[in-house]
Design an enzyme around this catalytic site. Sequence first.
Site, PDB file in Angstrom:
ATOM      1  N   ARG A 106      15.221  -0.331 -31.282  1.00  0.00           N
ATOM      2  CA  ARG A 106      13.763  -0.344 -31.126  1.00  0.00           C
ATOM      3  C   ARG A 106      13.077  -1.041 -32.289  1.00  0.00           C
ATOM      4  NH1 ARG A 106      12.964   5.928 -29.055  1.00  0.00           N
ATOM      5  NH2 ARG A 106      14.763   5.808 -27.670  1.00  0.00           N
ATOM      6  N   THR A 156      19.151   2.843 -26.897  1.00  0.00           N
ATOM      7  CA  THR A 156      18.105   2.037 -26.253  1.00  0.00           C
ATOM      8  C   THR A 156      18.644   0.664 -25.851  1.00  0.00           C
ATOM      9  OG1 THR A 156      16.583   3.136 -27.822  1.00  0.00           O
ATOM     10  CG2 THR A 156      15.620   1.553 -26.326  1.00  0.00           C
ATOM     11  N   GLU A 203      23.420   7.461 -33.275  1.00  0.00           N
ATOM     12  CA  GLU A 203      22.830   6.528 -32.304  1.00  0.00           C
ATOM     13  C   GLU A 203      21.665   5.804 -32.960  1.00  0.00           C
ATOM     14  OE1 GLU A 203      21.408   8.283 -28.616  1.00  0.00           O
ATOM     15  OE2 GLU A 203      20.067   6.578 -28.317  1.00  0.00           O
ATOM     16  N   LYS A 209      23.943  10.625 -19.955  1.00  0.00           N
ATOM     17  CA  LYS A 209      22.770  11.149 -20.649  1.00  0.00           C
ATOM     18  C   LYS A 209      21.760  11.566 -19.576  1.00  0.00           C
ATOM     19  CE  LYS A 209      18.994   8.992 -23.318  1.00  0.00           C
ATOM     20  NZ  LYS A 209      18.675   8.136 -24.465  1.00  0.00           N
TER      21      LYS A 209
END
Length: 222
Positions: free
Chosen positions: A51, A75, A47, A135
């Site tokens: 960011r 994200t 993952e 999640k």
Amino acid sequence: MTQSLFSLTAKQVMQDAPVIPVIVLHEVAHAVLLARALVAGGIRMLEITLRTSAALECMRVIRAEVPEAIVGAGTVCSARDVDACLEAGARFVVSPGYTSQLGLACHARGLPLLPGVATASEIMQAQDDGYTELKFFPALQAGGVAVLKALYGPFSHIQFCPTGGITAQNAGEFLALPNVVCVGGSWLVPADALAQGDYARIEVLARQAAHLAPQNRAHRKT
Ligand code: 3PG
């Protein structure tokens, strides 16, 4: 969810290893060596979080140069991000929260999504849109193991990837729960190891993570 265009489902993303590493890459130059170290340790679902300005290019180079790795985008906070991630080679998406716009965008593109939820209402919204692999974020701060046990009552069919505050020390408590398939965490990729180019340390952390609680996950493979 239905089978994706890429023959990869959210369930397969969760079942591949006990841990999905949450990766923050500032330097494209780190991406390939990092991915090789994680794969060598037994972790191939990666993952890469959106960011940093380098994130999409990191996905591209890993996709091109480390074919054993399966690149995901983390994200991802809006439907607008989805096409850029897809173009960069992401084969799955992880989000900190859930919106129907994001869920529908991933569904329309056949892109597996692990959406973040922290409450019963968020679970109900996600499952209304067809998402049952979720999640749980931020896992520790939102109540940790106790909340996941409580959620198992009304939502025993939901499978979680708790993320946020998970460590090598507490991962086993989460993985022992019947509604947890894997956990997510940044501890596999320490910022200082990346800065020092200490990929051997990252490979060791990945190997330890890959061997967490295999007995608790084996029955979910079927
Ligand atoms: C995140 O999105 O930052 C993840 O929750 C990672 O959390 P961690 O750094 O506590 O593993």
